[in-house]
Design a protein around this motif. Structure first.
Motif, PDB file in Angstrom:
ATOM      1  N   ARG A 173      45.661  34.304  27.039  1.00 51.89           N
ATOM      2  CA  ARG A 173      44.271  34.245  27.498  1.00 51.89           C
ATOM      3  C   ARG A 173      43.352  34.139  26.284  1.00 51.89           C
ATOM      4  NH1 ARG A 173      41.515  35.816  32.182  1.00 51.89           N
ATOM      5  NH2 ARG A 173      43.325  36.926  33.042  1.00 51.89           N
ATOM      6  N   ALA A 175      39.422  34.367  25.486  1.00 51.28           N
ATOM      7  CA  ALA A 175      38.200  34.780  26.174  1.00 51.28           C
ATOM      8  C   ALA A 175      37.293  35.567  25.232  1.00 51.28           C
ATOM      9  CB  ALA A 175      38.534  35.633  27.392  1.00 51.28           C
ATOM     10  N   GLY A 176      36.025  35.578  25.583  1.00 52.27           N
ATOM     11  CA  GLY A 176      35.035  36.387  24.893  1.00 52.27           C
ATOM     12  C   GLY A 176      34.209  37.152  25.904  1.00 52.27           C
ATOM     13  N   ARG A 179      30.144  33.365  28.118  1.00 55.92           N
ATOM     14  CA  ARG A 179      30.514  31.958  27.950  1.00 55.92           C
ATOM     15  C   ARG A 179      30.380  31.489  26.507  1.00 55.92           C
ATOM     16  NH1 ARG A 179      26.439  29.252  32.070  1.00 55.92           N
ATOM     17  NH2 ARG A 179      27.345  30.946  33.285  1.00 55.92           N
ATOM     18  N   THR A 182      33.299  33.001  24.579  1.00 50.03           N
ATOM     19  CA  THR A 182      34.546  32.347  24.970  1.00 50.03           C
ATOM     20  C   THR A 182      34.668  30.986  24.302  1.00 50.03           C
ATOM     21  OG1 THR A 182      34.749  33.509  27.079  1.00 50.03           O
ATOM     22  CG2 THR A 182      35.832  31.368  26.916  1.00 50.03           C
ATOM     23  N   ALA A 185      35.685  31.565  20.850  1.00 46.80           N
ATOM     24  CA  ALA A 185      37.091  31.966  20.758  1.00 46.80           C
ATOM     25  C   ALA A 185      38.024  30.770  20.919  1.00 46.80           C
ATOM     26  CB  ALA A 185      37.394  33.025  21.819  1.00 46.80           C
ATOM     27  N   ASP A 408      33.716  27.446  30.480  1.00 44.84           N
ATOM     28  CA  ASP A 408      35.000  27.614  29.791  1.00 44.84           C
ATOM     29  C   ASP A 408      35.789  26.308  29.769  1.00 44.84           C
ATOM     30  OD1 ASP A 408      34.210  30.235  29.611  1.00 44.84           O
ATOM     31  OD2 ASP A 408      35.409  30.906  31.309  1.00 44.84           O
ATOM     32  N   LEU A 450      41.692  30.079  30.003  1.00 41.39           N
ATOM     33  CA  LEU A 450      40.378  30.068  29.360  1.00 41.39           C
ATOM     34  C   LEU A 450      39.413  30.951  30.131  1.00 41.39           C
ATOM     35  CD1 LEU A 450      40.137  26.217  28.662  1.00 41.39           C
ATOM     36  CD2 LEU A 450      41.101  28.002  27.196  1.00 41.39           C
ATOM     37  N   GLY A 451      38.895  31.964  29.468  1.00 42.00           N
ATOM     38  CA  GLY A 451      37.930  32.854  30.104  1.00 42.00           C
ATOM     39  C   GLY A 451      38.528  34.193  30.487  1.00 42.00           C
ATOM     40  N   GLY A 452      37.650  35.157  30.739  1.00 40.89           N
ATOM     41  CA  GLY A 452      38.069  36.520  31.034  1.00 40.89           C
ATOM     42  C   GLY A 452      38.521  36.717  32.470  1.00 40.89           C
TER      43      GLY A 452
END
Length: 469
Positions: A173, A175-176, A179, A182, A185, A408, A450-452
């Motif tokens: 994963r 993520a940040g 947005r 992320t 990252a 993302d 991609l993304g939390g």
């Protein structure tokens, strides 16, 4: 994501070091045995069995190097590789190509191998489950650039290198906290050593970054996101780390203010803005700045919704074509003008008739001597699968993004194009069955989410893990 897992399945993979296009005359090509010898020295560092020089595979590499030098065009042609292997009687179950270019003064086979070895996408192919290879280089008589090529093949009936025993598909994963973090990252994961060109777009609307994704892939740079009048700290920190020479701002002052542009000047010697009076003109401007006439393909997407086109950015970046924007039932003047300039070999419409009508499809037929086709499914998830199937028979890497929000996926587009791997969409808390089936068809060794967890939940990650061996 700075290093890829060893290939465990037959795959047709490509990777590139930069992009270029011009015209020149043909030149000779040599060094196949040297490329293979140096590659085997690298493979031994990771306990990979050697590949053998194969006369027919080497011949294809020679042809590919001469083709690039003859046209002074730095581009993959995986379809040509597959066709020629078949014509030459090579039975294969997997193949890959890696390419590079440099100045004549800087060229040696060893330098080319070192550049490939240090690049994650190329590295993965070099240590992949192939049994035979060939390599070559050729010089452009117009520019003196040296073009290098290696072709890797898993020949039928050969003993393949032993697979990795780490237990299955790796899922990572990226993520940040938001947005912007992320996107930073994602950039850091792919561009660990920096980037000479960085693209910056608003994080509050999708059209500018969507059109910018193929351009960013072509320039081998990331897309970072900003607020209209404020440069987020995560974006600023990533810009400082990347240390670019050029920052390209996508969109007008309504999307990215001059205040932000002023802040960006602290991070690069050159800051330029590519924009038009509206989203259609901006997309056309980005295309005109990035792609020469005669591109193999141009993609068309609606400017009104993002999901159908989100996966298209990754594929367009991979094959080297722009994304232009249209209305549902009309081709804007700026788009028509750019299509007339591009004269693409073919045109691909992203999404069904509810987003881009057949009226538009008929209207753009005049701009290409080739076909006008549509990639569409029953919904946004199925459309992402159709886009994936159009470009990948299999893939060592796959990117996953939510289909309900755009940021993302937009930041991931250039990275997916460069690795390369398709970008598939999922619901926040559900793995659509059509996407599950596509993952199983692709057989990836690595999946990048991609993304939390708020956009792609842990339950989706578990479902992906369960779907893949």
């Amino acid at each position: 994501m700075t290093r890829l897992a060893l290939l465990r399945r037959p795959a047709a993979l490509i990777a590139a070091l930069s992009l270029l296009a011009a015209m020149a005359g043909p030149a000779a090509a040599v060094d196949g045995a040297t490329y293979v010898k140096l590659t085997n020295e690298k493979r031994a560092l990771e306990d990979r069995p050697p590949v053998s020089l194969h006369a027919a595979v080497d011949k294809v590499a020679v042809e590919r190097a001469n083709h690039m030098a003859g046209h002074d065009a730095f581009e993959h042609d995986l379809a040509y590789v597959a066709s020629r292997l078949t014509q030459l009687g090579v039975c294969y179950s997997g193949y890959g190509e890696i390419i590079a270019y440099t100045t004549r003064a800087d060229y040696t086979p060893s330098n080319a191998i070192e550049r490939w070895w240090d690049s994650p996408g190329h590295h993965a192919i070099m240590v992949g489950s192939y049994t035979h290879a060939g390599g070559s280089h050729a010089r452009s008589s117009a520019t003196n650039r040296m073009y290098s090529v290696m072709v890797f093949v898993k020949v039928c009936g050969s003993t393949a290198p032993a697979p990795s025993t780490d237990g299955g598909t790796d899922i990572t994963r990226i993520a940040g906290a938001d947005r912007y973090a992320t996107a930073a990252a994602i950039s850091k994961a792919r561009f660990g050593s920096g980037a000479s060109t960085v693209f910056v777009a608003t994080g509050s609307a999708f059209p500018d970054a969507l059109a910018g994704a193929p351009a960013a892939a072509r320039a081998r740079g990331p897309v970072l996101l900003t607020e209209r009048s404020y440069l987020p700290s995560s974006t600023a920190s990533e810009l400082a780390r990347l240390d670019p020479a050029v920052i390209v701002v996508l969109g007008g002052t309504g999307a990215v203010s001059e205040t932000v542009v002023g802040k960006l000047r602290n991070y690069a010697g050159t800051v330029v803005r590519w924009s038009g009076a509206n989203r259609y003109e901006t997309a056309a401007r980005i295309s005109a700045k990035s792609f020469q006439a005669g591109v193999k393909v141009a993609y068309l997407a609606t400017a009104e919704t993002f999901p159908d086109a989100l996966s298209g950015g990754a594929v367009a970046g991979r094959v080297g074509g722009p994304i232009l924007l249209v209305e549902r039932g009309r081709v804007p003047a700026a788009t028509a003008t750019e299509l007339a300039r591009l004269k693409p070999g073919r045109i691909v419409i992203l999404g069904g008739t509810s987003v881009v009508s057949d009226t538009v499809r008929s209207a753009v037929d005049r701009y290409t001597a080739g076909s006008v086709t549509r990639l569409a499914g029953a919904d946004r998830y199925a459309t992402s699968v159709q886009v994936s199937r159009s470009a990948y028979g299999s893939s060592d890497s796959v990117f996953i993004a939510t289909g309900t929000r755009f940021p993302d996926g937009l930041a991931g587009g250039p990275v997916a194009a460069l690795l390369p791997g398709p970008l598939l969409l999922v619901a926040p808390s559900q793995l659509p069955s059509v996407v599950k089936a596509e993952l199983q068809r692709l057989g990836p060794d690595r999946v990048y989410v991609l993304g939390g967890t708020s956009v792609v939940s842990g339950s989706v990650v578990k479902a992906i893990d369960a779907a893949l061996p």
